[in-house]
Design a protein around this motif. Structure first.
Motif, PDB file in Angstrom:
ATOM      1  N   GLN A 120      19.384   5.251  35.718  1.00 22.69           N
ATOM      2  CA  GLN A 120      19.305   3.795  35.606  1.00 22.69           C
ATOM      3  C   GLN A 120      18.105   3.259  36.382  1.00 22.69           C
ATOM      4  OE1 GLN A 120      21.178   1.836  33.596  1.00 22.69           O
ATOM      5  NE2 GLN A 120      19.698   0.281  34.159  1.00 22.69           N
ATOM      6  N   LYS A 121      17.894   3.776  37.582  1.00 16.75           N
ATOM      7  CA  LYS A 121      16.746   3.343  38.387  1.00 16.75           C
ATOM      8  C   LYS A 121      15.440   3.693  37.693  1.00 16.75           C
ATOM      9  CE  LYS A 121      18.881   3.513  42.960  1.00 16.75           C
ATOM     10  NZ  LYS A 121      18.871   4.175  44.280  1.00 16.75           N
ATOM     11  N   LEU A 122      15.370   4.892  37.118  1.00 13.44           N
ATOM     12  CA  LEU A 122      14.169   5.311  36.403  1.00 13.44           C
ATOM     13  C   LEU A 122      13.935   4.432  35.178  1.00 13.44           C
ATOM     14  CD1 LEU A 122      11.866   7.362  36.232  1.00 13.44           C
ATOM     15  CD2 LEU A 122      13.389   8.835  34.913  1.00 13.44           C
ATOM     16  N   ASN A 123      15.002   4.102  34.484  1.00 20.57           N
ATOM     17  CA  ASN A 123      14.897   3.231  33.315  1.00 20.57           C
ATOM     18  C   ASN A 123      14.403   1.837  33.722  1.00 20.57           C
ATOM     19  OD1 ASN A 123      15.151   2.640  30.568  1.00 20.57           O
ATOM     20  ND2 ASN A 123      17.198   1.830  30.859  1.00 20.57           N
ATOM     21  N   ILE A 180       7.394  -1.260  34.792  1.00 28.88           N
ATOM     22  CA  ILE A 180       5.994  -0.852  34.618  1.00 28.88           C
ATOM     23  C   ILE A 180       5.449  -1.392  33.306  1.00 28.88           C
ATOM     24  CG2 ILE A 180       4.494   1.135  34.182  1.00 28.88           C
ATOM     25  CD1 ILE A 180       6.205   2.661  36.259  1.00 28.88           C
ATOM     26  N   PHE A 181       6.199  -1.202  32.215  1.00 26.42           N
ATOM     27  CA  PHE A 181       5.708  -1.663  30.916  1.00 26.42           C
ATOM     28  C   PHE A 181       5.647  -3.186  30.822  1.00 26.42           C
ATOM     29  CE2 PHE A 181       6.138   2.647  29.285  1.00 26.42           C
ATOM     30  CZ  PHE A 181       5.015   2.717  28.467  1.00 26.42           C
ATOM     31  N   SER A 182       6.476  -3.890  31.572  1.00 26.68           N
ATOM     32  CA  SER A 182       6.408  -5.350  31.536  1.00 26.68           C
ATOM     33  C   SER A 182       5.121  -5.864  32.190  1.00 26.68           C
ATOM     34  CB  SER A 182       7.626  -5.966  32.223  1.00 26.68           C
ATOM     35  OG  SER A 182       7.558  -5.768  33.624  1.00 26.68           O
ATOM     36  N   ARG A 183       4.529  -5.050  33.056  1.00 22.60           N
ATOM     37  CA  ARG A 183       3.304  -5.460  33.756  1.00 22.60           C
ATOM     38  C   ARG A 183       2.019  -4.961  33.100  1.00 22.60           C
ATOM     39  NH1 ARG A 183       4.779  -5.968  39.831  1.00 22.60           N
ATOM     40  NH2 ARG A 183       7.031  -6.082  39.712  1.00 22.60           N
TER      41      ARG A 183
END
Length: 106
Positions: free
Chosen positions: A47-50, A56-59
């Motif tokens: 869950q943390k990795l997700n 990351i992808f939102s930025r």
């Protein structure tokens, strides 16, 4: 006398086996608990990795300032610690090459 000794050995063997069964049942329960804890830990880490992946992808932005589509790209970590964002089709071909290398090494 021989029959008595034989019965005594048989009884001792049965008692030892019953004790072994109890010990194994205790060990089984302990391993079940450990397995459950490990599964919970793995799920938390996933869950943390997700969450990190989505963060990351939102930025990320492409050259024109548009958001990078996580459906088309993946985060790739190399063995030397470098991190890259690469198209999924390249990642799949790279995984196939890595799998072939691992099979050859075995």
């Amino acid at each position: 006398v021989a029959a008595q000794k034989c019965r005594k050995r048989k009884l001792n063997a049965i008692l030892n086996l019953e004790e072994d069964v109890c010990n194994l049942q205790t060990q089984k329960e302990s391993l079940k608990k450990e397995h459950s804890q490990c599964s919970k830990s793995i799920n938390q880490i996933k869950q943390k990795l997700n969450n990190l992946y989505h963060d990351i992808f939102s930025r990320l932005r492409d050259d024109q300032g548009r958001p990078v589509n996580p459906c088309q790209y993946v985060i790739h970590c190399s063995s030397n610690g470098s991190v890259f964002i690469i198209p999924k089709h390249l990642a799949k071909s790279e995984q196939k090459q890595d799998n072939r290398k691992e099979q050859k090494q075995k």
